[in-house]
Design an enzyme around this catalytic site. Structure first.
Site, PDB file in Angstrom:
ATOM      1  N   TYR A  51      75.960  80.131  40.433  1.00 54.89           N
ATOM      2  CA  TYR A  51      77.151  78.973  40.878  1.00 54.89           C
ATOM      3  C   TYR A  51      78.512  79.144  40.518  1.00 54.89           C
ATOM      4  O   TYR A  51      78.624  80.138  39.660  1.00 54.89           O
ATOM      5  CB  TYR A  51      76.568  77.546  39.984  1.00 54.89           C
ATOM      6  CG  TYR A  51      76.591  77.789  38.309  1.00 54.89           C
ATOM      7  CD1 TYR A  51      77.662  77.614  37.562  1.00 54.89           C
ATOM      8  CD2 TYR A  51      75.526  78.483  37.903  1.00 54.89           C
ATOM      9  CE1 TYR A  51      77.716  77.988  36.349  1.00 54.89           C
ATOM     10  CE2 TYR A  51      75.748  78.573  36.482  1.00 54.89           C
ATOM     11  CZ  TYR A  51      76.694  78.096  35.745  1.00 54.89           C
ATOM     12  OH  TYR A  51      76.649  78.637  34.354  1.00 54.89           O
ATOM     13  N   ASP A 258      76.484  71.097  24.689  1.00 59.78           N
ATOM     14  CA  ASP A 258      76.259  71.676  25.990  1.00 59.78           C
ATOM     15  C   ASP A 258      77.544  71.576  26.733  1.00 59.78           C
ATOM     16  O   ASP A 258      77.369  71.846  27.972  1.00 59.78           O
ATOM     17  CB  ASP A 258      75.101  71.070  26.725  1.00 59.78           C
ATOM     18  CG  ASP A 258      74.645  72.179  27.895  1.00 59.78           C
ATOM     19  OD1 ASP A 258      74.567  73.259  28.023  1.00 59.78           O
ATOM     20  OD2 ASP A 258      74.209  71.683  29.117  1.00 59.78           O
TER      21      ASP A 258
END
Length: 306
Positions: A51, A258
C-alpha cells in the site's frame, strides 16, 4: 519509483483534529503501538510495499502524543517501509529518549547493524503473518532473525489472525525471545468472548507468558465507532475481549493508538475516543496504571523511573 507516489485508491488519511479525551491518562502513559509514514520525500516507501499511505511523520506523531497526554511512544516499523528502518529510527532518535522502536530486519542483517539499531533505541523486531500485508513469512528466516536478536534482550512482536493461531503457536513457542502479540491476536468479536477461539488465545498467552496489546478496537469492531450510551464509549463489541485480557493478565497487557491507522477502509478513528476506550477495558486505577505505565516501562525502559 517516483519521489511522490500517489496514495492507494480509497486510502483514508489520519484524523486531523482529534478530540480532547474525557479520560485523563495517568502521568507516564506509553503508547506502545504507533507508526510513522515517511514523509515520503525524505523516507521513500519500499518498492515491494502492499500500500502507499499518506505522509504521517514524527512531527505529527509527537503533536498527537502531547495532545492526548502521552509521555512516550514505541514506534513500530510500518510495512510500507519494508526493512528500511530509517523513518522509524529517525523518529526514535528525535524523541529525546521518549521513544523506543520495533524494527523489520532481514535474516542477513549483521551484528554491527543490530548494535546500531539497539543504540538508537530499538528493542524488538516484528514478524508479520497477515497474507494481505506480506507475500511470505518463511519460518527459517524468522528463526534466524530471532536467534540474532535474542542476545540483545530484544523481543519479537507477532501479528497474525486468530484463526491461524492453531497452525502457528508451536512455532511461536519455539522462538528464543519474549513474545508480544499485536491487537489481541485479532479475535473475531462476533464470536462469544467465552468461545473456543478466544479461550485458545488466552491459554496460549498463559502457557508462554506472552505480552498482549489490547489495541485497535477500531480495526476489530463490527458495530463501529458510534457511542451507544450518549457518552464517549465507542467500539462496544471489542470491550469484553480487551477487558478479559486485562483481567486475566494484568501484568502482561499493553496499550497503543496504532496511529496513523494504516489500511482502514470504513472509517478513520478519532484518537481522543481511543483514549476514552481505555477505562472501558481497564476499569480500576490499578489496572489502568499497569496497562499504560507500569507494564510498558518494564518492557521498554526497564530500571528507569517514570
Amino acid at each position: 519509483m517516483s519521489a511522490h507516489s500517489p496514495k492507494s485508491p480509497g486510502w483514508l488519511d489520519w484524523y486531523q483534529n482529534p478530540s480532547e479525551p474525557a479520560f485523563r491518562l495517568p502521568p507516564g502513559t506509553i503508547d506502545t503501538h504507533c507508526h510513522v509514514f515517511g514523509p515520503q520525500a525524505e523516507f521513500p516507501f519500499a518498492p515491494e510495499r502492499k500500500y502507499t499511505p499518506c505522509d504521517g511523520g514524527r512531527e505529527q506523531l509527537f503533536t498527537l502524543r502531547d495532545h492526548l497526554g502521552i509521555s512516550r511512544n514505541v514506534v513500530v516499523q510500518a510495512t510500507c517501509h519494508g526493512a528500511d528502518n530509517s523513518a522509524m529510527v529517525d523518529a526514535v532518535e528525535a524523541s529525546g529518549g521518549r521513544a523506543r522502536g520495533i524494527a523489520t530486519v532481514r535474516p542477513d542483517i549483521t551484528s554491527a547493524e543490530l548494535r546500531r539499531l539497539d543504540a538508537a533505541g530499538v528493542r524488538g523486531v516484528r514478524f508479520n503473518f497477515l497474507r494481505r500485508l506480506v507475500n511470505t513469512t518463511p519460518k527459517d528466516d524468522l528463526t534466524t532473525i530471532a536467534e540474532k536478536v535474542a542476545p540483545l534482550g530484544w523481543h519479537v512482536v507477532l501479528y497474525f489472525e486468530s484463526a491461524d493461531l492453531p497452525e502457528l503457536e508451536g512455532y511461536f513457542g519455539s522462538l528464543p525471545t519474549p513474545l508480544v502479540v499485536d491487537h489481541m491476536g485479532r479475535p473475531d468479536v462476533t464470536e462469544p468472548v467465552d468461545g473456543p477461539q478466544f479461550a485458545h488465545f488466552l491459554r496460549f498467552v498463559e502457557r508462554n507468558d506472552v505480552w498482549v496489546k489490547v489495541t485497535c478496537p477500531e480495526r476489530l469492531s463490527v458495530t463501529g465507532p458510534p457511542a451507544l450510551d450518549g457518552q464517549r464509549h465507542a467500539y462496544a463489541d471489542v470491550v469484553p475481549f480487551a477487558r478479559r485480557a486485562v483481567e486475566e493478565f494484568p501484568d502482561l497487557v499493553l496499550w497503543g493508538t496504532d496511529w496513523p491507522h494504516p489500511n482502514l477502509t470504513d472509517h478513520m478513528p478519532d484518537d481522543g475516543l481511543l483514549v476514552d476506550h481505555v477505562p472501558q477495558v481497564a476499569v480500576t486505577t490499578e489496572q489502568q496504571h499497569k496497562l499504560l505505565v507500569g507494564n510498558p516501562m518494564r518492557l521498554y525502559w526497564p530500571g528507569e523511573a517514570v
